[in-house]
Design a protein around this motif. Structure first.
Motif, PDB file in Angstrom:
ATOM      1  N   ARG A 101       0.826  -1.210   0.000  1.00 24.51           N
ATOM      2  CA  ARG A 101       0.000   0.000   0.000  1.00 24.51           C
ATOM      3  C   ARG A 101       0.861   1.260   0.000  1.00 24.51           C
ATOM      4  O   ARG A 101       0.542   2.242  -0.655  1.00 24.51           O
ATOM      5  CB  ARG A 101      -0.904  -0.018   1.248  1.00 24.51           C
ATOM      6  CG  ARG A 101      -1.967   1.062   1.231  1.00 24.51           C
ATOM      7  CD  ARG A 101      -3.054   0.787   2.251  1.00 24.51           C
ATOM      8  NE  ARG A 101      -2.594   0.930   3.603  1.00 24.51           N
ATOM      9  CZ  ARG A 101      -2.867   0.094   4.594  1.00 24.51           C
ATOM     10  NH1 ARG A 101      -3.622  -0.978   4.373  1.00 24.51           N
ATOM     11  NH2 ARG A 101      -2.410   0.297   5.800  1.00 24.51           N
ATOM     12  N   LEU A 160       2.361   2.451  -3.298  1.00 26.85           N
ATOM     13  CA  LEU A 160       1.242   2.878  -4.150  1.00 26.85           C
ATOM     14  C   LEU A 160       0.740   4.270  -3.723  1.00 26.85           C
ATOM     15  O   LEU A 160       0.458   5.130  -4.556  1.00 26.85           O
ATOM     16  CB  LEU A 160       0.106   1.847  -4.060  1.00 26.85           C
ATOM     17  CG  LEU A 160      -1.021   2.001  -5.078  1.00 26.85           C
ATOM     18  CD1 LEU A 160      -0.526   1.763  -6.490  1.00 26.85           C
ATOM     19  CD2 LEU A 160      -2.176   1.032  -4.775  1.00 26.85           C
ATOM     20  N   GLN A 215       3.133   6.870  -4.891  1.00 24.26           N
ATOM     21  CA  GLN A 215       3.041   7.113  -6.329  1.00 24.26           C
ATOM     22  C   GLN A 215       1.748   7.868  -6.683  1.00 24.26           C
ATOM     23  O   GLN A 215       1.771   8.855  -7.405  1.00 24.26           O
ATOM     24  CB  GLN A 215       3.081   5.772  -7.068  1.00 24.26           C
ATOM     25  CG  GLN A 215       3.359   5.923  -8.554  1.00 24.26           C
ATOM     26  CD  GLN A 215       3.382   4.569  -9.250  1.00 24.26           C
ATOM     27  OE1 GLN A 215       2.456   3.775  -9.111  1.00 24.26           O
ATOM     28  NE2 GLN A 215       4.446   4.306  -9.982  1.00 24.26           N
ATOM     29  N   THR A 258       9.578   6.591  -9.260  1.00 28.40           N
ATOM     30  CA  THR A 258      10.024   5.339  -8.641  1.00 28.40           C
ATOM     31  C   THR A 258      11.322   5.543  -7.858  1.00 28.40           C
ATOM     32  O   THR A 258      11.495   4.993  -6.767  1.00 28.40           O
ATOM     33  CB  THR A 258      10.222   4.264  -9.734  1.00 28.40           C
ATOM     34  OG1 THR A 258       9.064   4.272 -10.563  1.00 28.40           O
ATOM     35  CG2 THR A 258      10.402   2.895  -9.133  1.00 28.40           C
ATOM     36  N   LYS A 311      15.333   0.253  -6.380  1.00 27.88           N
ATOM     37  CA  LYS A 311      14.304   0.596  -7.360  1.00 27.88           C
ATOM     38  C   LYS A 311      13.539  -0.642  -7.847  1.00 27.88           C
ATOM     39  O   LYS A 311      12.315  -0.601  -8.021  1.00 27.88           O
ATOM     40  CB  LYS A 311      14.970   1.313  -8.539  1.00 27.88           C
ATOM     41  CG  LYS A 311      13.975   1.902  -9.507  1.00 27.88           C
ATOM     42  CD  LYS A 311      14.686   2.624 -10.639  1.00 27.88           C
ATOM     43  CE  LYS A 311      13.662   3.022 -11.694  1.00 27.88           C
ATOM     44  NZ  LYS A 311      14.266   3.694 -12.845  1.00 27.88           N
ATOM     45  N   LEU A 313       9.519  -1.325  -7.878  1.00 29.72           N
ATOM     46  CA  LEU A 313       8.745  -1.669  -9.078  1.00 29.72           C
ATOM     47  C   LEU A 313       7.957  -2.961  -8.879  1.00 29.72           C
ATOM     48  O   LEU A 313       6.784  -3.059  -9.249  1.00 29.72           O
ATOM     49  CB  LEU A 313       9.668  -1.789 -10.292  1.00 29.72           C
ATOM     50  CG  LEU A 313      10.146  -0.453 -10.891  1.00 29.72           C
ATOM     51  CD1 LEU A 313      11.242  -0.679 -11.928  1.00 29.72           C
ATOM     52  CD2 LEU A 313       8.984   0.323 -11.510  1.00 29.72           C
ATOM     53  N   THR A 314       8.599  -3.943  -8.265  1.00 29.54           N
ATOM     54  CA  THR A 314       7.916  -5.224  -8.026  1.00 29.54           C
ATOM     55  C   THR A 314       6.715  -5.025  -7.095  1.00 29.54           C
ATOM     56  O   THR A 314       5.633  -5.557  -7.331  1.00 29.54           O
ATOM     57  CB  THR A 314       8.892  -6.248  -7.385  1.00 29.54           C
ATOM     58  OG1 THR A 314      10.027  -6.336  -8.225  1.00 29.54           O
ATOM     59  CG2 THR A 314       8.260  -7.608  -7.234  1.00 29.54           C
ATOM     60  N   LEU A 317       5.018  -2.284  -6.564  1.00 27.37           N
ATOM     61  CA  LEU A 317       3.962  -1.524  -7.239  1.00 27.37           C
ATOM     62  C   LEU A 317       3.180  -2.423  -8.191  1.00 27.37           C
ATOM     63  O   LEU A 317       1.952  -2.344  -8.276  1.00 27.37           O
ATOM     64  CB  LEU A 317       4.570  -0.351  -8.011  1.00 27.37           C
ATOM     65  CG  LEU A 317       5.011   0.832  -7.144  1.00 27.37           C
ATOM     66  CD1 LEU A 317       5.903   1.772  -7.941  1.00 27.37           C
ATOM     67  CD2 LEU A 317       3.795   1.591  -6.629  1.00 27.37           C
ATOM     68  N   PHE A 318       3.911  -3.278  -8.904  1.00 26.97           N
ATOM     69  CA  PHE A 318       3.251  -4.236  -9.805  1.00 26.97           C
ATOM     70  C   PHE A 318       2.303  -5.129  -9.003  1.00 26.97           C
ATOM     71  O   PHE A 318       1.133  -5.295  -9.332  1.00 26.97           O
ATOM     72  CB  PHE A 318       4.317  -5.073 -10.529  1.00 26.97           C
ATOM     73  CG  PHE A 318       3.774  -6.346 -11.128  1.00 26.97           C
ATOM     74  CD1 PHE A 318       3.035  -6.318 -12.313  1.00 26.97           C
ATOM     75  CD2 PHE A 318       3.966  -7.570 -10.485  1.00 26.97           C
ATOM     76  CE1 PHE A 318       2.510  -7.481 -12.858  1.00 26.97           C
ATOM     77  CE2 PHE A 318       3.433  -8.729 -11.014  1.00 26.97           C
ATOM     78  CZ  PHE A 318       2.710  -8.698 -12.201  1.00 26.97           C
ATOM     79  N   ARG A 350      -0.992  -3.276  -7.608  1.00 24.07           N
ATOM     80  CA  ARG A 350      -2.105  -3.128  -8.569  1.00 24.07           C
ATOM     81  C   ARG A 350      -2.696  -4.481  -8.945  1.00 24.07           C
ATOM     82  O   ARG A 350      -3.907  -4.622  -9.125  1.00 24.07           O
ATOM     83  CB  ARG A 350      -1.625  -2.387  -9.817  1.00 24.07           C
ATOM     84  CG  ARG A 350      -1.415  -0.911  -9.582  1.00 24.07           C
ATOM     85  CD  ARG A 350      -1.272  -0.144 -10.887  1.00 24.07           C
ATOM     86  NE  ARG A 350      -1.094   1.290 -10.612  1.00 24.07           N
ATOM     87  CZ  ARG A 350       0.068   1.836 -10.251  1.00 24.07           C
ATOM     88  NH1 ARG A 350       1.148   1.084 -10.129  1.00 24.07           N
ATOM     89  NH2 ARG A 350       0.143   3.133 -10.017  1.00 24.07           N
ATOM     90  N   ASN A 351      -1.818  -5.471  -9.070  1.00 25.98           N
ATOM     91  CA  ASN A 351      -2.281  -6.810  -9.409  1.00 25.98           C
ATOM     92  C   ASN A 351      -3.229  -7.352  -8.339  1.00 25.98           C
ATOM     93  O   ASN A 351      -4.307  -7.856  -8.625  1.00 25.98           O
ATOM     94  CB  ASN A 351      -1.048  -7.713  -9.558  1.00 25.98           C
ATOM     95  CG  ASN A 351      -1.338  -8.896 -10.452  1.00 25.98           C
ATOM     96  OD1 ASN A 351      -2.249  -8.822 -11.277  1.00 25.98           O
ATOM     97  ND2 ASN A 351      -0.589  -9.972 -10.282  1.00 25.98           N
ATOM     98  N   LEU A 381      -4.938  -5.623  -6.170  1.00 27.60           N
ATOM     99  CA  LEU A 381      -6.166  -4.832  -6.169  1.00 27.60           C
ATOM    100  C   LEU A 381      -7.130  -5.329  -7.237  1.00 27.60           C
ATOM    101  O   LEU A 381      -8.324  -5.500  -6.984  1.00 27.60           O
ATOM    102  CB  LEU A 381      -5.859  -3.355  -6.433  1.00 27.60           C
ATOM    103  CG  LEU A 381      -5.401  -2.509  -5.266  1.00 27.60           C
ATOM    104  CD1 LEU A 381      -5.238  -1.058  -5.709  1.00 27.60           C
ATOM    105  CD2 LEU A 381      -6.410  -2.572  -4.117  1.00 27.60           C
TER     106      LEU A 381
END
Lengths: 188, 232
Positions: A134, A137, A140, A147, A158, A162-163, A165-166, A169-170, A172
């Protein structure tokens, strides 16, 4: 109250350095960022009144060490770092109780009913995300940070950011699909 | 960048501006659509995260900061004066049997002004909003402008909290103390080799107005009395 944002992606922070007094600079920082900070604090600790205390304490600490803020474009990241540290200091010991986001915090009285229901379902899903997903996210989406900046604030590399954040959203998307299926099954 | 990598990146950063990512996005309509949908999803996340902010939060933060600023200054002053205080204790022994706690208000007022002499030279130029925030916490409010306020903070006279302001007078700074919790029966004139003025009863508690000798305090007094209303 007039709202204007100092985004990390625009140059309006420059205006701040022309301000004459410490108090004026502080006022600008307050007006520009308290809304974002409060929302960030809410999603961090899951409780409105604790979030308000956190934001109050953050601005007090910021005022006391205002001279440390050299580049005012970085003000938002600086304030969020203070807020995270304060949250860790005050609430980490009782965090397990707080992971459940308060239901009343999520109720939005302003939106219309359809929009509100959809938004509410998404809020519930966000509240069920683990903090490690969370938080990047929030940085961002609410903070507008890149990032690299998120990696700095969370002291992660970094690729990890990125992982996460991916995955945020996935997760969610999956939760929303499951919720919709459950609701449809309930209706049928 | 292969398809899988592109999709993972789009999920992680829908607004990604890397050349490689943008090139891949523009290479097919499906890719373009994929990213646009994620950007719309982000918009929904942003709306969902936008929790209502409590009313008056900014004002409360400002009040808290203003009061803490005073606390910090008071702590510094306490440190400097702690040595002097021990001497004063000896002197004050002479006044132990003083019948009324209000009898030395004039002296306390002057002491407070001398302790915080640097406030006379401040140029904060506080606007009505800031003054009102301070006044409201004491049950007062501004009806109209009261002139240029170069310093705004708190004070403590006879163990009663009040508001300490420095206004621009015709000849120099004028100290004003609003003491809503300190009731006095009649006007007392305050004067020493540098300052003169008075403390007098108002609608709620009392008010102090002190400036340099020859300052036109009556004008300021009228402006303050008509400009501030109190909830009694």
């Amino acid at each position: 109250m007039k709202k204007f944002f100092i985004g990390n992606k625009n140059g309006s922070g420059r205006v701040l350095s022309d301000m004459p007094s410490k108090q004026k600079r502080f006022d600008v920082l307050l007006n520009a960022l308290y809304v974002d900070l409060f929302r960030y604090a809410c999603w961090l600790c899951g409780n409105r009144s604790m979030a308000e205390d956190l934001v109050q304490e953050t601005y007090l600490r910021a005022w006391r060490s205002f001279e440390k803020l050299k580049d005012e474009k970085a003000a938002k990241a600086w304030l969020i770092t203070i807020l995270r540290r304060e949250n860790a200091r005050q609430y980490e010991r009782i965090q397990p109780r707080l992971i459940d986001i308060e239901h009343e915090m999520l109720v939005d009285t302003t939106a219309d009913i359809t929009q509100s229901m959809e938004s509410h379902m998404l809020q519930l899903s966000i509240s069920k995300l683990e903090l490690e997903f969370r938080e990047p996210l929030m940085l961002q989406v609410i903070g507008g940070f890149s990032t690299d900046e998120i990696a700095d604030i969370l002291t992660l590399n970094k690729n990890t950011v990125l992982t996460r954040l991916f995955r945020a959203r996935n997760k969610l998307k999956i939760m929303l699909v499951e919720n919709t299926q459950q609701r449809d099954a309930g209706n049928g | 960048m292969d398809d899988l990598e592109f999709r993972r990146r789009a999920y992680a950063e829908p607004d990604c501006r890397d050349d490689e990512f943008l090139e891949k996005m523009k290479s097919s309509q499906d890719n373009q659509k994929f990213v646009t949908e994620l950007q719309k999803f982000d918009q929904r996340i942003k709306e969902a995260m936008s929790i209502d902010v409590p009313e008056g939060l900014a004002e409360r933060i400002l009040l808290n900061q203003t009061l803490s600023q005073d606390d910090q200054k008071k702590q510094r002053i306490k440190l400097v004066f702690s040595i002097a205080a021990s001497v004063l204790v000896m002197v004050s022994l002479f006044f132990v049997f003083s019948p009324s706690s209000n009898s030395n208000i004039d002296q306390q007022v002057l002491t407070h002004i001398y302790q915080e002499l640097d406030h006379l030279n401040e140029h904060q130029n506080n606007d009505m909003q800031r003054i009102n925030i301070m006044l409201r916490s004491f049950g007062g409010s501004l009806k109209h402008e009261i002139g240029q306020v170069n310093y705004l903070g708190s004070c403590n006279i006879a163990n009663k909290e009040g508001i300490h302001m420095v206004l621009a007078g015709s000849k120099g700074p004028v100290t004003v103390m609003l003491l809503p919790q300190l009731d006095i029966d009649n006007t007392r004139f305050i004067s020493d080799q540098r300052f003169s003025g008075s403390v007098f009863p108002v609608a709620k508690g009392s008010m102090v107005i002190i400036g340099g000798h020859g300052e036109r305090l009556e004008e300021i007094k009228q402006k303050l009395e008509s400009g501030i209303s109190w909830v009694i």
